[in-house]
Design a protein around this motif. Structure first.
Motif, PDB file in Angstrom:
ATOM      1  N   HIS A 182      -6.083   1.183  -6.872  1.00  0.00           N
ATOM      2  CA  HIS A 182      -5.295  -0.008  -6.559  1.00  0.00           C
ATOM      3  C   HIS A 182      -6.181  -1.225  -6.800  1.00  0.00           C
ATOM      4  O   HIS A 182      -7.229  -1.368  -6.172  1.00  0.00           O
ATOM      5  CB  HIS A 182      -4.848   0.051  -5.101  1.00  0.00           C
ATOM      6  CG  HIS A 182      -3.786  -0.928  -4.749  1.00  0.00           C
ATOM      7  ND1 HIS A 182      -3.148  -0.922  -3.518  1.00  0.00           N
ATOM      8  CD2 HIS A 182      -3.223  -1.947  -5.445  1.00  0.00           C
ATOM      9  CE1 HIS A 182      -2.254  -1.895  -3.478  1.00  0.00           C
ATOM     10  NE2 HIS A 182      -2.292  -2.546  -4.623  1.00  0.00           N
TER      11      HIS A 182
ATOM     12  N   ILE B 167      -2.403  -1.300 -10.963  1.00  0.00           N
ATOM     13  CA  ILE B 167      -3.138  -0.048 -10.830  1.00  0.00           C
ATOM     14  C   ILE B 167      -4.001   0.149 -12.063  1.00  0.00           C
ATOM     15  O   ILE B 167      -3.560  -0.092 -13.191  1.00  0.00           O
ATOM     16  CB  ILE B 167      -2.173   1.141 -10.690  1.00  0.00           C
ATOM     17  CG1 ILE B 167      -1.363   1.014  -9.393  1.00  0.00           C
ATOM     18  CG2 ILE B 167      -2.923   2.468 -10.714  1.00  0.00           C
ATOM     19  CD1 ILE B 167      -0.334   2.108  -9.206  1.00  0.00           C
TER      20      ILE B 167
ATOM     21  N   PHE C 254       1.893   1.689  -3.552  1.00  0.00           N
ATOM     22  CA  PHE C 254       0.790   2.244  -4.337  1.00  0.00           C
ATOM     23  C   PHE C 254       0.716   3.757  -4.174  1.00  0.00           C
ATOM     24  O   PHE C 254       0.573   4.495  -5.166  1.00  0.00           O
ATOM     25  CB  PHE C 254      -0.530   1.602  -3.914  1.00  0.00           C
ATOM     26  CG  PHE C 254      -1.741   2.284  -4.479  1.00  0.00           C
ATOM     27  CD1 PHE C 254      -2.028   2.219  -5.832  1.00  0.00           C
ATOM     28  CD2 PHE C 254      -2.608   2.999  -3.649  1.00  0.00           C
ATOM     29  CE1 PHE C 254      -3.143   2.854  -6.359  1.00  0.00           C
ATOM     30  CE2 PHE C 254      -3.713   3.636  -4.168  1.00  0.00           C
ATOM     31  CZ  PHE C 254      -3.978   3.568  -5.530  1.00  0.00           C
TER      32      PHE C 254
ATOM     33  N   ARG D  15       0.832  -1.204   0.000  1.00  0.00           N
ATOM     34  CA  ARG D  15       0.000   0.000   0.000  1.00  0.00           C
ATOM     35  C   ARG D  15       0.869   1.258   0.000  1.00  0.00           C
ATOM     36  O   ARG D  15       0.505   2.277  -0.597  1.00  0.00           O
ATOM     37  CB  ARG D  15      -0.958  -0.016   1.185  1.00  0.00           C
ATOM     38  CG  ARG D  15      -2.013  -1.113   1.021  1.00  0.00           C
ATOM     39  CD  ARG D  15      -3.091  -1.084   2.063  1.00  0.00           C
ATOM     40  NE  ARG D  15      -4.134  -2.058   1.729  1.00  0.00           N
ATOM     41  CZ  ARG D  15      -5.191  -2.312   2.470  1.00  0.00           C
ATOM     42  NH1 ARG D  15      -5.385  -1.651   3.607  1.00  0.00           N
ATOM     43  NH2 ARG D  15      -6.078  -3.214   2.097  1.00  0.00           N
TER      44      ARG D  15
ATOM     45  N   ILE E 125       2.447  -4.270  -8.124  1.00  0.00           N
ATOM     46  CA  ILE E 125       1.304  -3.420  -7.826  1.00  0.00           C
ATOM     47  C   ILE E 125       0.509  -3.196  -9.107  1.00  0.00           C
ATOM     48  O   ILE E 125       1.019  -2.621 -10.071  1.00  0.00           O
ATOM     49  CB  ILE E 125       1.752  -2.062  -7.255  1.00  0.00           C
ATOM     50  CG1 ILE E 125       2.702  -2.250  -6.068  1.00  0.00           C
ATOM     51  CG2 ILE E 125       0.530  -1.239  -6.857  1.00  0.00           C
ATOM     52  CD1 ILE E 125       2.134  -3.053  -4.932  1.00  0.00           C
TER      53      ILE E 125
ATOM     54  N   GLU F 248      -3.922  -5.417  -3.295  1.00  0.00           N
ATOM     55  CA  GLU F 248      -4.771  -4.458  -2.573  1.00  0.00           C
ATOM     56  C   GLU F 248      -5.567  -5.126  -1.472  1.00  0.00           C
ATOM     57  O   GLU F 248      -6.053  -4.459  -0.563  1.00  0.00           O
ATOM     58  CB  GLU F 248      -5.720  -3.769  -3.559  1.00  0.00           C
ATOM     59  CG  GLU F 248      -6.261  -2.432  -3.090  1.00  0.00           C
ATOM     60  CD  GLU F 248      -7.373  -2.580  -2.057  1.00  0.00           C
ATOM     61  OE1 GLU F 248      -7.518  -1.664  -1.219  1.00  0.00           O
ATOM     62  OE2 GLU F 248      -8.090  -3.591  -2.092  1.00  0.00           O
TER      63      GLU F 248
END
Length: 199
Positions: free
Chosen positions: A65, A82, A45, A42, A80, A70
């Motif tokens: 996210h 997105i 992100f 996180r 990650i 997530e």
């Protein structure tokens, strides 16, 4: 906004003849690694959001996210994912140069699938999925993210199913990823169909 039927239906159109979703020099990932959930994801992100917003300004209509990183407690690939929402993903001149300047390189271009693009960035590793504001895929991401986060038993089942799929393919965690895009699509459909039985 997409219609309800668009959200509840799978859209995996075939790649048009003579085309490839991958840009020259890119291709499917050859390595799959699944690790335990990390608080750092996180933080990564948030760092990436700052880079994207700083580069695009108001052209970034939404930045979300998505994916397993997530969902707290869910094992995942340490990448990650997105979702970046723009007015028109096919209008690359409105966002591509700015993203390239902050390290996001183009890997996938699928104009036949809601204008989808994937841009990759390293450190922290990120797959940036670019969609238009009217793509049903963005809504599906939100639903699956919320459902898994709110239902630990479903989350655990989802994690177990992913490991089972790897075992069926004789593809242990931390070994080369040899499956095709089509096979991954079939696994995703199968997993979601099984999850839907949890009501």
């Amino acid at each position: 906004m997409p219609y309800r039927n668009d959200i509840t239906t799978f859209h995996e159109p075939p790649v048009p003849e003579g085309q490839s979703p991958y840009v020259p020099g890119a291709g499917p990932s050859q390595h799959l690694e699944i690790v335990g959930w990390s608080d750092a994801w996180r933080e990564h992100f948030q760092l990436l959001v700052e880079r994207i917003q700083g580069a695009l300004g108001w052209h970034a209509l939404a930045i979300e996210h998505v994916g397993s990183t997530e969902v707290r407690g869910l094992p995942a690939k340490p990448i990650i994912d997105i979702a970046l929402i723009v007015a028109d993903p096919n209008d690359e001149s409105s966002y591509v140069p700015e993203l390239e300047r902050v390290g996001f390189e183009l890997r996938v271009r699928e104009p036949w699938w809601f204008g989808h693009r994937v841009r990759r960035r390293l450190e922290p590793t990120c797959h940036l999925h670019v969609f238009g504001y009217d793509s049903p895929e963005v809504v599906k991401h939100r639903i699956s993210r919320g459902w898994l986060s709110a239902n630990p038993s479903v989350r655990d089942f989802y994690a177990h199913t992913g490991r089972e799929a790897a075992a069926r393919l004789e593809m242990p965690v931390n070994t080369p990823w040899s499956t095709t895009l089509e096979r991954k699509g079939s696994q995703r459909r199968s997993t979601i169909e099984r999850l839907s039985q949890w009501g």
